[in-house]
Design a protein around this motif. Sequence first.
Motif, PDB file in Angstrom:
ATOM      1  N   GLY A   1      20.607  26.335   0.887  1.00  0.00           N
ATOM      2  CA  GLY A   1      19.646  28.647   0.998  1.00  0.00           C
ATOM      3  C   GLY A   1      20.224  28.777   2.045  1.00  0.00           C
ATOM      4  N   ASP A   2      19.517  29.937   2.710  1.00  0.00           N
ATOM      5  CA  ASP A   2      19.917  31.249   4.074  1.00  0.00           C
ATOM      6  C   ASP A   2      17.538  31.173   4.028  1.00  0.00           C
ATOM      7  N   LYS A   3      17.515  30.389   5.425  1.00  0.00           N
ATOM      8  CA  LYS A   3      16.492  30.039   6.223  1.00  0.00           C
ATOM      9  C   LYS A   3      15.702  31.540   5.762  1.00  0.00           C
ATOM     10  N   ASP A   4      16.439  32.899   6.430  1.00  0.00           N
ATOM     11  CA  ASP A   4      15.619  33.900   6.768  1.00  0.00           C
ATOM     12  C   ASP A   4      16.083  34.733   5.054  1.00  0.00           C
ATOM     13  N   LEU A   5      16.765  34.596   4.513  1.00  0.00           N
ATOM     14  CA  LEU A   5      16.504  35.415   3.534  1.00  0.00           C
ATOM     15  C   LEU A   5      15.201  34.718   2.603  1.00  0.00           C
ATOM     16  N   ALA A   6      14.938  33.220   2.755  1.00  0.00           N
ATOM     17  CA  ALA A   6      13.396  32.686   2.091  1.00  0.00           C
ATOM     18  C   ALA A   6      12.837  33.176   2.251  1.00  0.00           C
ATOM     19  N   LYS A   7      12.292  32.963   4.082  1.00  0.00           N
ATOM     20  CA  LYS A   7      11.570  34.116   4.140  1.00  0.00           C
ATOM     21  C   LYS A   7      11.002  35.756   4.029  1.00  0.00           C
ATOM     22  N   ALA A   8      12.085  35.940   4.108  1.00  0.00           N
ATOM     23  CA  ALA A   8      12.164  37.438   3.443  1.00  0.00           C
ATOM     24  C   ALA A   8      11.906  37.655   2.060  1.00  0.00           C
ATOM     25  N   ALA A   9      12.400  36.905   1.035  1.00  0.00           N
ATOM     26  CA  ALA A   9      11.721  36.671  -0.625  1.00  0.00           C
ATOM     27  C   ALA A   9      10.340  36.591  -0.085  1.00  0.00           C
ATOM     28  N   GLU A  10      10.104  35.647   0.381  1.00  0.00           N
ATOM     29  CA  GLU A  10       8.219  34.819   0.431  1.00  0.00           C
ATOM     30  C   GLU A  10       7.519  36.043   1.413  1.00  0.00           C
ATOM     31  N   ASP A  11       7.335  36.961   1.993  1.00  0.00           N
ATOM     32  CA  ASP A  11       7.028  38.593   2.086  1.00  0.00           C
ATOM     33  C   ASP A  11       6.555  39.654   1.417  1.00  0.00           C
ATOM     34  N   PHE A  12       8.326  38.947   0.804  1.00  0.00           N
ATOM     35  CA  PHE A  12       8.175  40.154  -0.846  1.00  0.00           C
ATOM     36  C   PHE A  12       7.104  40.580  -1.373  1.00  0.00           C
ATOM     37  N   PHE A  13       7.419  38.769  -1.596  1.00  0.00           N
ATOM     38  CA  PHE A  13       6.223  38.393  -3.133  1.00  0.00           C
ATOM     39  C   PHE A  13       4.950  38.747  -2.829  1.00  0.00           C
ATOM     40  N   SER A  14       4.392  38.067  -1.573  1.00  0.00           N
ATOM     41  CA  SER A  14       3.307  38.284  -1.142  1.00  0.00           C
ATOM     42  C   SER A  14       2.817  39.843  -0.904  1.00  0.00           C
ATOM     43  N   THR A  15       3.517  40.463  -0.842  1.00  0.00           N
ATOM     44  CA  THR A  15       3.074  41.822  -1.126  1.00  0.00           C
ATOM     45  C   THR A  15       3.706  42.547  -2.155  1.00  0.00           C
ATOM     46  N   LEU A  16       3.858  42.305  -3.228  1.00  0.00           N
ATOM     47  CA  LEU A  16       4.591  42.858  -4.066  1.00  0.00           C
ATOM     48  C   LEU A  16       2.562  41.923  -5.249  1.00  0.00           C
ATOM     49  N   TYR A  17       2.624  40.982  -4.952  1.00  0.00           N
ATOM     50  CA  TYR A  17       1.089  40.218  -6.078  1.00  0.00           C
ATOM     51  C   TYR A  17       0.454  41.073  -5.756  1.00  0.00           C
ATOM     52  N   ARG A  18       0.039  41.878  -4.451  1.00  0.00           N
ATOM     53  CA  ARG A  18      -1.140  42.648  -4.200  1.00  0.00           C
ATOM     54  C   ARG A  18      -1.984  43.916  -5.099  1.00  0.00           C
ATOM     55  N   GLN A  19      -0.044  43.838  -5.894  1.00  0.00           N
ATOM     56  CA  GLN A  19      -0.328  45.429  -6.835  1.00  0.00           C
ATOM     57  C   GLN A  19      -0.764  44.319  -8.697  1.00  0.00           C
ATOM     58  N   PRO A  20      -1.205  45.217  -9.074  1.00  0.00           N
ATOM     59  CA  PRO A  20      -1.025  45.185 -10.401  1.00  0.00           C
ATOM     60  C   PRO A  20      -0.358  45.106 -11.289  1.00  0.00           C
ATOM     61  N   LEU A  21       0.452  44.581 -12.431  1.00  0.00           N
ATOM     62  CA  LEU A  21       1.161  45.045 -13.497  1.00  0.00           C
ATOM     63  C   LEU A  21       0.133  46.112 -14.753  1.00  0.00           C
ATOM     64  N   PRO A  22      -0.472  47.023 -14.807  1.00  0.00           N
ATOM     65  CA  PRO A  22      -0.972  47.016 -16.219  1.00  0.00           C
ATOM     66  C   PRO A  22       0.147  47.272 -17.509  1.00  0.00           C
ATOM     67  N   HIS A  23      -0.742  46.789 -18.305  1.00  0.00           N
ATOM     68  CA  HIS A  23       0.302  47.754 -19.326  1.00  0.00           C
ATOM     69  C   HIS A  23       1.454  46.430 -19.706  1.00  0.00           C
ATOM     70  N   HIS A  24       1.349  45.743 -19.867  1.00  0.00           N
ATOM     71  CA  HIS A  24       2.391  44.554 -19.035  1.00  0.00           C
ATOM     72  C   HIS A  24       2.100  43.638 -20.458  1.00  0.00           C
ATOM     73  N   ARG A  25       3.402  43.143 -21.666  1.00  0.00           N
ATOM     74  CA  ARG A  25       3.679  42.339 -22.533  1.00  0.00           C
ATOM     75  C   ARG A  25       4.319  41.801 -21.389  1.00  0.00           C
ATOM     76  N   PRO A  26       4.445  40.333 -21.893  1.00  0.00           N
ATOM     77  CA  PRO A  26       5.438  38.947 -21.415  1.00  0.00           C
ATOM     78  C   PRO A  26       5.842  38.587 -22.852  1.00  0.00           C
ATOM     79  N   VAL A  27       7.353  38.809 -23.014  1.00  0.00           N
ATOM     80  CA  VAL A  27       8.459  37.719 -24.072  1.00  0.00           C
ATOM     81  C   VAL A  27       8.684  36.905 -23.387  1.00  0.00           C
ATOM     82  N   VAL A  28       8.031  35.519 -23.720  1.00  0.00           N
ATOM     83  CA  VAL A  28       8.525  34.056 -22.590  1.00  0.00           C
ATOM     84  C   VAL A  28       9.560  33.091 -23.972  1.00  0.00           C
TER      85      VAL A  28
END
Length: 495
Positions: free
Chosen positions: A275-302
């Motif tokens: 893969g691409d190291k820079d794209l992987a690092k950008a993804a890592e940074d993105f999710f570290s920010t995203l998961y600081r925010q909760p997602l209320p009213h969520h119903r997951p089907v698995v």
Amino acid sequence: MNSSLGGSLPNPAPHTEPDVVPAVTHDAVVVVPGIMGSELRDTTTGNVIWGLANPGWLAKAWLTRKGLAPLQLTPAEMAGDYSRVEAPRLLQTPAWSPFLRGVEPYGKLLRTVESAVAHRDAIMTFPYDWRLPVAVNAARLAQESRGHLQRWLRHAAHAAARKKAVDERPARLVFIAHSMGGLVTYAALTTGGDSDLLADTRGVMTLGTPFAGSVVAANILNARQGGPLPLPHARLAAAAATMPAVHELLPRFLCVEDALDVRRLTPADVADLGGDKDLAKAAEDFFSTLYRQPLPHHRPVVGIRQNTVQSMKLVDGLVTASEYCFRTDTDGSVKRDAQGAPLRYQVWGDGTVHRESASLTRRTIPVFAQHGAIANGRDARRVITDFLLEDDHLGPDQAEDGIGLDMPDYTTAGTPWDCFVTGTDDPAQVECTVAATDTEWEKSVRFEATDDDKLGAEITLPTSGLYRVTAKADYGPVVTQLVFAGPDTKDTLDD
């Protein structure tokens, strides 16, 4: 017959009076597809580059040297110019991809949603360029969802339906999102640029969304390593190495076996596996920010009880994926045996996303389904209807028992291959067929018990093309999976 009270006994047969309020929601619904679930068109040529209905398109895309070249991100796209490709609509016909085991169109899902809304105009579909970063598509989803809600609030059908709603509250948004579409929805509601959008959302239902990623993404990027591998897998790896979205689907949980250690995948690992190291690092940074925010009213089907890779070893750039995972105590320490070796757990999943990755919390709605077909499954559509009607609290906490399919995603026409059914060892309990998606060809499959308490059958497909295997037991839901039959390697299509 008269009762002692001087009247007729009530009619025991169920009936519906004509003035019963229709079972519909007055909310606005947004349907967000998963990766590869949107048709893509090159605006510079006018050519559809993903999602053609022509049955010969799949073979050309996966088996010719330049078949997937239009999907690779150009230098301009890597720099942020996304004008070359547009996504005009959701996938209309079945499609196939290595490792992802086929992608079904969303027709049944949309018909289910239509039956539960006050008017068709209450529905918005959100096709998007699934090659791009989640954040890019999330910003557009936030903007378009806001516009959709405002239009629906002005609609005459909304005004009529609102009068019959409890407290006559104005409509809010409900998102139904499949696979990567759940990540796009999550980001749209929390980091998409509309700070009021989350407050205007009644609920989010995700279907097989890899919130913690999937080892399958590592397999996709690694397909050009090692060998020999079918040609489609190598074609996909070359295209995927340029796609931010594939890197954002990489596993973010403890999954890499490293001697007696278990660790997370790193950007250096991603570069090592193809893969691409820079794209992987950008993804890592993105999710570290995203998961600081909760997602209320969520119903997951698995999806459950489908064999699913959940961990991997990385040796000299080669990924070896395994169908077990690891668990930790509340202090974060890996569970180990008496000799100090990490304990291996079988969790299963939907064939692509293992169960523990498909939810942000422990509360889930499990269904027996393969990843690409989960949005169209009968049980999932029933849960979606309840969710839209605000009856999701009546949905099942546990799925009924059922079976799983274990089969390759790619085979060669005219060559026998093995198909397995898990969850039962009684051939009399299972009915199975394999059918072409674009012709009338169909054949029954007869299983025999194997030594490892499952059922096995040998299948030979007559010609190249896309086929659907459908299995049903005497109990539980129907399970389906797509398989692509290609020509013999020596018969590979030319440009």
